[in-house]
Design a protein around this motif. Structure first.
Motif, PDB file in Angstrom:
ATOM      1  N   TYR A 242       0.832  -1.209   0.000  1.00 49.39           N
ATOM      2  CA  TYR A 242       0.000   0.000   0.000  1.00 49.39           C
ATOM      3  C   TYR A 242       0.863   1.253   0.000  1.00 49.39           C
ATOM      4  CZ  TYR A 242      -2.799   3.815   1.776  1.00 49.39           C
ATOM      5  OH  TYR A 242      -3.380   5.047   1.944  1.00 49.39           O
ATOM      6  N   GLU A 245       2.322   1.884  -3.333  1.00 45.08           N
ATOM      7  CA  GLU A 245       1.310   2.409  -4.254  1.00 45.08           C
ATOM      8  C   GLU A 245       1.016   3.872  -3.971  1.00 45.08           C
ATOM      9  OE1 GLU A 245      -1.254  -1.581  -4.914  1.00 45.08           O
ATOM     10  OE2 GLU A 245      -2.405   0.215  -4.380  1.00 45.08           O
ATOM     11  N   LEU A 246       0.866   4.155  -2.681  1.00 41.07           N
ATOM     12  CA  LEU A 246       0.521   5.526  -2.300  1.00 41.07           C
ATOM     13  C   LEU A 246       1.619   6.486  -2.733  1.00 41.07           C
ATOM     14  CD1 LEU A 246      -1.673   7.152  -0.807  1.00 41.07           C
ATOM     15  CD2 LEU A 246      -0.243   7.020   1.220  1.00 41.07           C
ATOM     16  N   ILE A 249       1.417   6.947  -6.514  1.00 44.08           N
ATOM     17  CA  ILE A 249       0.269   7.703  -7.001  1.00 44.08           C
ATOM     18  C   ILE A 249       0.357   9.174  -6.609  1.00 44.08           C
ATOM     19  CG2 ILE A 249      -1.442   7.391  -5.119  1.00 44.08           C
ATOM     20  CD1 ILE A 249      -2.248   6.753  -8.729  1.00 44.08           C
ATOM     21  N   ILE A 250       0.811   9.437  -5.377  1.00 44.85           N
ATOM     22  CA  ILE A 250       0.899  10.844  -4.980  1.00 44.85           C
ATOM     23  C   ILE A 250       1.977  11.561  -5.786  1.00 44.85           C
ATOM     24  CG2 ILE A 250       1.385  12.474  -3.120  1.00 44.85           C
ATOM     25  CD1 ILE A 250       0.043  10.715  -1.183  1.00 44.85           C
ATOM     26  N   HIS A 252       2.858  10.918  -8.814  1.00 49.45           N
ATOM     27  CA  HIS A 252       2.275  11.150 -10.131  1.00 49.45           C
ATOM     28  C   HIS A 252       1.325  12.336 -10.096  1.00 49.45           C
ATOM     29  CE1 HIS A 252      -0.075   9.351 -13.786  1.00 49.45           C
ATOM     30  NE2 HIS A 252       0.650  10.390 -14.100  1.00 49.45           N
ATOM     31  N   LEU A 253       0.477  12.344  -9.077  1.00 47.63           N
ATOM     32  CA  LEU A 253      -0.500  13.411  -8.962  1.00 47.63           C
ATOM     33  C   LEU A 253       0.190  14.764  -8.815  1.00 47.63           C
ATOM     34  CD1 LEU A 253      -3.797  13.135  -7.053  1.00 47.63           C
ATOM     35  CD2 LEU A 253      -2.557  15.248  -6.996  1.00 47.63           C
ATOM     36  N   VAL A 256       1.619  15.890 -12.198  1.00 49.39           N
ATOM     37  CA  VAL A 256       0.597  16.376 -13.127  1.00 49.39           C
ATOM     38  C   VAL A 256       0.067  17.720 -12.647  1.00 49.39           C
ATOM     39  CG1 VAL A 256      -1.658  15.916 -14.169  1.00 49.39           C
ATOM     40  CG2 VAL A 256      -0.070  14.048 -13.800  1.00 49.39           C
ATOM     41  N   ARG A 257      -0.149  17.827 -11.339  1.00 50.31           N
ATOM     42  CA  ARG A 257      -0.666  19.079 -10.795  1.00 50.31           C
ATOM     43  C   ARG A 257       0.282  20.239 -11.108  1.00 50.31           C
ATOM     44  NH1 ARG A 257      -0.584  23.196  -7.514  1.00 50.31           N
ATOM     45  NH2 ARG A 257       1.623  22.762  -7.282  1.00 50.31           N
ATOM     46  N   TYR A 316      -1.893  23.170  -0.707  1.00 47.91           N
ATOM     47  CA  TYR A 316      -2.580  21.892  -0.909  1.00 47.91           C
ATOM     48  C   TYR A 316      -1.566  20.828  -1.295  1.00 47.91           C
ATOM     49  CZ  TYR A 316      -5.186  18.380  -3.605  1.00 47.91           C
ATOM     50  OH  TYR A 316      -5.668  17.217  -4.125  1.00 47.91           O
ATOM     51  N   LEU A 320      -0.410  17.081   0.492  1.00 46.29           N
ATOM     52  CA  LEU A 320      -0.242  15.775  -0.147  1.00 46.29           C
ATOM     53  C   LEU A 320       1.175  15.271   0.019  1.00 46.29           C
ATOM     54  CD1 LEU A 320      -2.219  16.145  -3.497  1.00 46.29           C
ATOM     55  CD2 LEU A 320      -2.988  15.200  -1.331  1.00 46.29           C
ATOM     56  N   LEU A 434      -6.536  13.591   4.406  1.00 43.89           N
ATOM     57  CA  LEU A 434      -6.609  13.616   2.945  1.00 43.89           C
ATOM     58  C   LEU A 434      -7.983  14.067   2.480  1.00 43.89           C
ATOM     59  CD1 LEU A 434      -4.534  10.482   1.901  1.00 43.89           C
ATOM     60  CD2 LEU A 434      -3.925  12.885   1.697  1.00 43.89           C
TER      61      LEU A 434
ATOM     62  N   GLU B 304      -3.076  18.884 -20.392  1.00 45.30           N
ATOM     63  CA  GLU B 304      -2.592  18.423 -19.085  1.00 45.30           C
ATOM     64  C   GLU B 304      -3.757  18.023 -18.188  1.00 45.30           C
ATOM     65  OE1 GLU B 304       0.405  17.818 -18.515  1.00 45.30           O
ATOM     66  OE2 GLU B 304       1.561  19.090 -19.849  1.00 45.30           O
ATOM     67  N   GLU B 307      -5.160  14.495 -18.115  1.00 45.61           N
ATOM     68  CA  GLU B 307      -4.472  13.445 -17.368  1.00 45.61           C
ATOM     69  C   GLU B 307      -4.773  13.526 -15.877  1.00 45.61           C
ATOM     70  OE1 GLU B 307      -0.143  13.349 -18.755  1.00 45.61           O
ATOM     71  OE2 GLU B 307      -0.176  12.103 -16.933  1.00 45.61           O
ATOM     72  N   TYR B 308      -5.175  14.720 -15.440  1.00 47.63           N
ATOM     73  CA  TYR B 308      -5.279  15.007 -14.021  1.00 47.63           C
ATOM     74  C   TYR B 308      -6.411  14.237 -13.358  1.00 47.63           C
ATOM     75  CZ  TYR B 308      -4.793  18.269 -10.016  1.00 47.63           C
ATOM     76  OH  TYR B 308      -4.580  18.837  -8.799  1.00 47.63           O
ATOM     77  N   VAL B 311      -5.832  10.375 -12.650  1.00 49.99           N
ATOM     78  CA  VAL B 311      -4.905  10.022 -11.564  1.00 49.99           C
ATOM     79  C   VAL B 311      -5.685   9.795 -10.269  1.00 49.99           C
ATOM     80  CG1 VAL B 311      -2.954  10.817 -10.195  1.00 49.99           C
ATOM     81  CG2 VAL B 311      -3.039  11.350 -12.596  1.00 49.99           C
ATOM     82  N   LEU B 314      -7.317   6.433 -10.303  1.00 49.58           N
ATOM     83  CA  LEU B 314      -6.301   5.413 -10.021  1.00 49.58           C
ATOM     84  C   LEU B 314      -6.066   5.310  -8.518  1.00 49.58           C
ATOM     85  CD1 LEU B 314      -4.635   3.720 -11.992  1.00 49.58           C
ATOM     86  CD2 LEU B 314      -2.772   5.315 -11.681  1.00 49.58           C
ATOM     87  N   TRP B 315      -5.988   6.453  -7.890  1.00 54.65           N
ATOM     88  CA  TRP B 315      -5.752   6.507  -6.457  1.00 54.65           C
ATOM     89  C   TRP B 315      -6.906   5.865  -5.689  1.00 54.65           C
ATOM     90  CZ3 TRP B 315      -4.603  11.720  -3.482  1.00 54.65           C
ATOM     91  CH2 TRP B 315      -4.182  11.405  -2.185  1.00 54.65           C
ATOM     92  N   SER B 318      -6.870   2.253  -4.384  1.00 58.50           N
ATOM     93  CA  SER B 318      -6.157   1.737  -3.218  1.00 58.50           C
ATOM     94  C   SER B 318      -6.622   2.368  -1.909  1.00 58.50           C
ATOM     95  CB  SER B 318      -4.644   1.918  -3.403  1.00 58.50           C
ATOM     96  OG  SER B 318      -4.335   3.222  -3.815  1.00 58.50           O
ATOM     97  N   GLU B 319      -7.653   3.209  -1.969  1.00 50.77           N
ATOM     98  CA  GLU B 319      -8.152   3.839  -0.737  1.00 50.77           C
ATOM     99  C   GLU B 319      -9.608   3.478  -0.529  1.00 50.77           C
ATOM    100  OE1 GLU B 319      -6.433   5.608   1.352  1.00 50.77           O
ATOM    101  OE2 GLU B 319      -4.607   5.951   0.216  1.00 50.77           O
ATOM    102  N   LEU B 322     -11.632   6.630   0.977  1.00 53.23           N
ATOM    103  CA  LEU B 322     -11.629   7.903   0.244  1.00 53.23           C
ATOM    104  C   LEU B 322     -12.192   7.771  -1.170  1.00 53.23           C
ATOM    105  CD1 LEU B 322      -8.116   9.215   1.279  1.00 53.23           C
ATOM    106  CD2 LEU B 322     -10.311  10.022   2.104  1.00 53.23           C
TER     107      LEU B 322
END
Lengths: 466, 471
Positions: A242, A245-246, A249-250, A252-253, A256-257, A316, A320, A434, B304, B307-308, B311, B314-315, B318-319, B322
């Motif tokens: 986990y 993965e977390l 993913i974070i 990646h996020l 992109v952000r 923000y 994260l 979160l 962009e 893609e946002y 994501v 995808l997250w 695993s939650e 949430l």
């Protein structure tokens, strides 16, 4: 600003946790965490009393009753950052930033706060504190520090550590770290942490005197254990996956952000050019002039509004990021479990083999290959006395081994119990935080949209009057 | 009688009509309504329209009275002498009924009185051994008597449009002829037959023809009519007539030589006009660049954003706790993404083409200014020649007389058209930017609604959820 408010509420909750004497944290305290024993353990027990003494006010009785809510709360803030120059370990001039930590104790009754301590610390001292906590509380998910270097930058943000915006965000991150530690039911009682807040000089020496660096598990050992452990607790294996993965993913996020922020910045800023050109154009127009001029002003407003919007979004992103870094702390706990489990397995294996050896010697059958067996075959049997001696040694070793295994087992179970309790606590904290962060993101977007509507409504009015 | 009076009329379109209008020929006014010179006519026009009797009587008035219809008769007789005067731009045919005359009323502001409707659509690719080219279908619907029918459908290619524009410029050197879309786009597309390029061009060609149709003078141009109605072979044979390339070349050579002189003796009002044109051209070009840049930045932002959202989905995998929140955020982001797309489409339909058209217009204006200066220069050179007594003075005086008329016509035509153009420009710019602001407001409103609905779904959860959290 937002982070602060959030953490305050958590602290309040934590402070409440501290008051009842049936605090589970306190019970954890008494369990041996480190088989080798460490000087700090004694300190810890002392800390809980000391802390209570210093925190409690009133007639001076050291006892705590369930209804005694005159417990002092401490408020910690990292209020300032300052550039300093000094000499480093290699006696070279260096520039660094120092942060002012202020501790206030708050009377619950009248709510006034009194400044009790104030000292300056630099980032490396925070790191030292954290490393210490990692060693002495391997079953705790230790809160992370803000990033050492700026990552996930988008073009406007500087990657320079001396950049004022970066320093400001780091200040907030460090404050957040201290608040997290002080609101953790177990960590908040640590003496070294307490001294970090109160003892300016000599603190580093005090930490180093605990010898925690020596007690840290070697990375190599831990890596070895991770690969070779056979039966780790499934929950921890899942937790490890986990956290991987977390983290992924974070990251990646955040990437992109950052790109989205960059593009949005571009859109807004180009509109600023309209302002200039409209203004120049209005000079040659009679009827259209006024409308053009005022519309141009609104374009400027629009273009400059993005700075605040993205500043908020950066906070923000920091929220994260904290959880991104938390994944490392999670993995550390899993590693510790794997290490302990591996030691246990090795101890069990060793014991089993000794028992078998003993059995073979006693019964005379040789089922396993051993050097002794070979030499016996080559050079002849050993005498019964020799065999007796060997069996006796083995039996002693076996007995020791069994004791060792038993205590290791107990240790392991304690660790599992304590660690899992903290992990559950962490999970709840994470879900809460979160969710709040995502909601605050929505709030930010709403504010951005409202600003946009206002600016363009004003602009439209100007255009229609042209 | 003859052409002299006629020429004055044909050039000073607005003024003549004003003169004619004063109390006399209300029917004459409709065409002048677009020109501010016919300002007074605006009111009279109303009167004209509401008195069908008087407009009907216009047909019967004697030729001496200066009126549009009769002059049309006169002018029709004259040959098209391109070197000395503006080509007759009045329709040769007379309206035969009062109703059709009322229908000749053309107002910029009253589209319901329009009598010529043109659409450009259906681009088609044609492949021959020599070349490949695109034709566009042009449908014309009209109630005008001078047209043989009420509906026409023809196919034209870009070259044909260029021809038409050339003819219009020839006939009216100091009128502001609408711009054609560019031959190529320098940066961006390399391929001529890219779909976006064709669509942009089609829209611009549609605009071009409609602007001509709305122009009080150009709408009655003969070549324009032929362009709209003739079959392909008819058009090619017509194209071959008229002053050829050589004569136009000759004009150009003379023009270059004399343009500088024309600039020096430019009257004050045209100096002001020129200064406006220069500044306007600069500014509109900048605005064009800015607008294109905004579009590009928005496109990058959109890419962009796409893609946002995913994501977050995808997250959510695993939650456990949430999932709703994350999926909610993802859905909001996706919806905002779509809103961005829509806003961009709006931008490229309303603002960008208008701004770009005016960039082209600014070049045309500079050309018109030059031609006016050239015409003036011709006169000035002859006047100078007279003062040096180099040639036969009588002949010169006669020529000068003609040229003076020509200059007066040119200046008046330009002045009238300039005012009209400015008015249109202000309206077009105003509505283009107002539309853009409206698009942006709409975009933000959509996004706001999305996020607000998400927020209320997250914070209106029943209390049992919040008490579980240690908040």
């Amino acid at each position: 600003m937002r982070l602060r408010r959030r953490i305050k509420s958590q602290r309040r909750a934590a402070a409440m946790e501290q008051s009842p004497p049936q605090d589970p944290g306190r019970q954890l305290q008494s369990a041996p965490l480190e088989p080798l024993g460490h000087p700090a353990a004694g300190l810890e027990a002392a800390v809980s009393e000391d802390a209570e003494d210093t925190r409690k006010e009133g007639p001076g009785d050291g006892t705590m009753t369930e209804n005694n809510f005159s417990l002092k709360k401490i408020e910690i803030s990292v209020s300032e950052a300052e550039k300093r120059t000094g000499r480093n370990a290699m006696n070279m001039q260096e520039t660094y930033t120092a942060y002012l930590i202020e501790t206030r104790s708050v009377e619950n009754i009248d709510g006034q706060s009194v400044l009790t301590d104030s000292l300056w610390r630099r980032y490396s001292e925070f790191e030292l504190l954290r490393n210490y906590l990692l060693v002495y509380y391997p079953h705790i998910v230790v809160p992370p520090l803000p990033e050492k270097r700026a990552e996930f930058v988008w073009h406007k943000l500087s990657a320079d550590n001396m950049d004022p915006d970066f320093v400001e965000r780091r200040r907030i991150g460090l404050e957040n770290f201290l608040l997290r530690v002080s609101s953790h039911p177990i960590l908040c009682r640590d003496k070294i942490f307490y001294l970090f807040l109160t003892q300016e000089g000599n603190w580093k020496e005090t930490v180093n005197e605990t010898g925690f660096q020596l007690k840290a598990d070697s990375r190599l050992k831990a890596l070895n254990a991770t690969f070779r452990v056979k039966n780790p607790d499934k929950r921890f294996t899942d937790l490890k996956h986990y956290s991987d993965e977390l983290q992924s993913i974070i990251s990646h996020l955040l990437r992109v952000r950052a790109r989205v922020a960059d593009r949005l910045y571009g859109v807004y800023k180009v509109h600023g050019n309209y302002g200039r050109v409209f203004s120049e154009w209005s000079a040659i127009e009679k009827e259209m002039g006024d409308g053009l001029q005022s519309a141009g002003h609104h374009m400027d407003v629009y273009a400059s509004s993005i700075d605040d919007i993205l500043e908020d979004e950066e906070h923000y992103a920091d929220q994260l990021k904290e959880y991104l870094f938390y994944t490392e702390a999670l993995r550390a706990v899993c590693r510790k479990h794997e290490l302990m489990q591996y030691d246990l397995e090795m101890a069990a294996q060793d014991l089993a083999s000794k028992k078998q050896q003993c059995e073979e010697l006693a019964t005379g059958t040789v089922r396993t290959f051993s050097l002794k067996g070979m030499t016996t075959k080559l050079f002849g049997q050993e005498t019964p006395e020799q065999r007796e001696a060997r069996i006796k040694v083995l039996e002693e070793q076996i007995s020791e081994g069994e004791q060792y295994l038993k205590s290791k087992n107990l240790e392991g179970r304690e660790f599992l119990k304590n660690a899992w309790a903290d992990i559950e606590r962490f999970k709840e904290q994470k879900n809460h935080d979160l969710k709040e962060a995502l909601i605050s993101y929505a709030v930010m977007q709403i504010s951005m949209c409202k600003k946009g509507i206002q600016v363009w409504t004003n602009a439209k009015e100007c255009f229609s009057k042209m | 009688m003859g052409w002299r009076r006629g020429s004055r009329l044909s050039a000073a379109v607005g003024r003549a009509r004003t003169v004619g209008m004063e109390g006399e020929r209300p029917a004459a006014q409709p065409r002048s309504s677009g020109l501010p010179a016919g300002g007074a006519g605006g009111e009279n026009l109303g009167a004209g329209v509401s008195h069908p009797g008087s407009s009907g009587s216009s047909v019967l008035l004697p030729a001496e009275v200066l009126d549009l219809d009769e002059d049309e008769d006169d002018l029709e007789v004259f040959s098209k002498d391109a070197s000395l005067m503006d080509i007759n731009s009045f329709s040769p045919m007379m309206p035969t009924s009062p109703l059709s005359m009322i229908n000749q009323v053309k107002f910029e502001d009253e589209p319901d009185l329009k009598d010529l409707f043109i659409t450009v659509d259906e681009p088609e690719s044609h492949v021959t051994t020599i070349e490949t080219f695109i034709t566009y279908r042009i449908i014309t619907k009209t109630t005008r008597g001078e047209f043989d029918s009420s509906e026409f459908e023809v196919r034209r290619r870009y070259q044909d449009f260029i021809w038409l524009k050339g003819k219009l410029e020839e006939a009216h050197p100091t009128l502001i002829i609408p711009p054609l879309p560019e031959k190529f786009i320098v940066k961006g597309m390399v391929e001529r037959f890219n779909d976006d390029f064709i669509e942009t061009r089609r829209k611009a060609l549609h605009k071009f023809l409609n602007r001509i149709a709305d122009h009080p003078t150009l709408t009655f141009n003969e070549d324009f009519k032929i362009f709209l109605t003739a079959q392909a072979w008819e058009l090619s044979s017509h194209k071959k007539q008229g002053p050829g390339l050589l004569s136009r070349m000759g004009q150009t050579v003379r023009a270059v030589a004399s343009s500088m002189r024309g600039v020096k003796s430019r009257p004050e009002e045209f100096m002001e006009m020129n200064s406006f044109i220069e500044t306007f051209s600069q500014k509109i070009n900048l605005i064009d660049k800015i607008s294109q840049r905004i579009y590009k930045e928005e496109r990058d932002y959109y890419d962009e954003m796409k893609e946002y959202g995913p994501v977050h989905i995808l997250w959510s995998a695993s939650e456990e706790d949430l999932v709703d929140t994350l999926k909610g955020v993802a859905s909001c982001i996706d919806k905002c993404c779509k809103a961005t797309e829509k806003q961009m489409a709006g931008l490229s339909e309303t603002l960008l083409p208008v701004v770009h058209e005016y960039v082209l217009y600014s070049e045309i204006l500079m050309g018109v200014m030059k031609r006016r200066d050239q015409i003036q220069a011709e006169l000035d050179s002859k006047v100078e020649a007279l003062s040096y007594k180099k040639a036969d003075p009588d002949l010169l005086t006669e020529e000068i007389g003609k040229l003076e008329d020509k200059v007066e016509c040119a200046n008046n035509a330009l002045k009238a058209d300039w005012d009209r153009w400015k008015q249109n420009m202000q309206n077009d710019i105003k509505s283009a930017f107002t539309d853009m602001a409206e698009e942006n407001i709409h975009y933000y409103e959509q996004c706001l609604a999305t996020w607000e609905s998400f927020l209320s779904s997250q914070t209106n959860l029943p209390l049992e959820e919040t008490s579980e959290d240690k908040s």
